[in-house]
Scaffold this motif. Structure first.
Motif, PDB file in Angstrom:
ATOM      1  N   TRP A   2       0.733  -1.360  -0.117  1.00 39.24           N
ATOM      2  CA  TRP A   2      -0.099  -0.005   0.027  1.00 39.24           C
ATOM      3  C   TRP A   2       0.735   1.178  -0.206  1.00 39.24           C
ATOM      4  N   TYR A   3       0.418   2.218  -0.458  1.00 40.11           N
ATOM      5  CA  TYR A   3       0.839   3.671  -0.323  1.00 40.11           C
ATOM      6  C   TYR A   3      -0.079   4.612   0.243  1.00 40.11           C
ATOM      7  N   PHE A   4       0.064   5.622   0.987  1.00 39.84           N
ATOM      8  CA  PHE A   4      -0.612   6.430   1.736  1.00 39.84           C
ATOM      9  C   PHE A   4       0.159   7.910   1.391  1.00 39.84           C
TER      10      PHE A   4
ATOM     11  N   LEU B  58       0.637  -0.461   7.611  1.00 40.96           N
ATOM     12  CA  LEU B  58      -0.295   0.380   7.409  1.00 40.96           C
ATOM     13  C   LEU B  58      -1.616   0.435   8.580  1.00 40.96           C
TER      14      LEU B  58
ATOM     15  N   HIS C 182      -2.274   3.182  11.559  1.00 42.78           N
ATOM     16  CA  HIS C 182      -3.514   3.861  11.748  1.00 42.78           C
ATOM     17  C   HIS C 182      -3.654   3.535  13.409  1.00 42.78           C
TER      18      HIS C 182
ATOM     19  N   THR D 285      -7.144   9.235   5.851  1.00 43.44           N
ATOM     20  CA  THR D 285      -5.914   9.329   5.277  1.00 43.44           C
ATOM     21  C   THR D 285      -6.037   8.572   3.735  1.00 43.44           C
TER      22      THR D 285
ATOM     23  N   VAL E  20      -5.212   6.124   0.586  1.00 44.27           N
ATOM     24  CA  VAL E  20      -4.620   5.156   0.518  1.00 44.27           C
ATOM     25  C   VAL E  20      -4.555   4.557  -0.894  1.00 44.27           C
TER      26      VAL E  20
ATOM     27  N   ARG F 211      -3.573   1.101  -3.798  1.00 37.32           N
ATOM     28  CA  ARG F 211      -2.555  -0.012  -4.131  1.00 37.32           C
ATOM     29  C   ARG F 211      -2.966  -0.372  -5.621  1.00 37.32           C
TER      30      ARG F 211
ATOM     31  N   TRP G  25      -6.850   6.942  -5.624  1.00 37.24           N
ATOM     32  CA  TRP G  25      -6.730   7.261  -4.208  1.00 37.24           C
ATOM     33  C   TRP G  25      -8.092   7.139  -3.455  1.00 37.24           C
TER      34      TRP G  25
ATOM     35  N   LEU H  99      -9.031   5.590   3.702  1.00 39.37           N
ATOM     36  CA  LEU H  99      -8.708   4.308   4.297  1.00 39.37           C
ATOM     37  C   LEU H  99     -10.039   4.011   4.987  1.00 39.37           C
TER      38      LEU H  99
END
Length: 70
Positions: free
Chosen positions: A14-16, A31, A35, A44, A46, A48, A54, A57
């Protein structure tokens, strides 16, 4: 709620977004820890692979057996 075909938090890397910058890739377990420990919030953004864009979350279905991320 997201469709059942949406990626779950428990899978993949994952990216945030923090301060306008994409951070990652990180495993879903990290991740969740970010949190849980208050470093990122439910709103936020996120991403993938497999997602169209995006998303917050809180909109992800939780991993199987976990409670909802809020």
């Amino acid at each position: 709620p997201p469709p059942s075909s949406a990626p779950r938090l428990g899978s993949g890397d994952w990216y945030f977004v923090r301060s306008g910058e994409a951070i990652g890739p990180i495993p879903a377990s990290e991740l969740r820890l970010l949190h849980r420990d208050g470093h990122i919030g439910a709103r936020t953004l996120v991403w993938r692979g497999g997602l169209d864009g995006w998303i917050p979350l809180e909109e992800l279905p939780p991993p199987e057996g976990d409670s909802v991320v809020r």
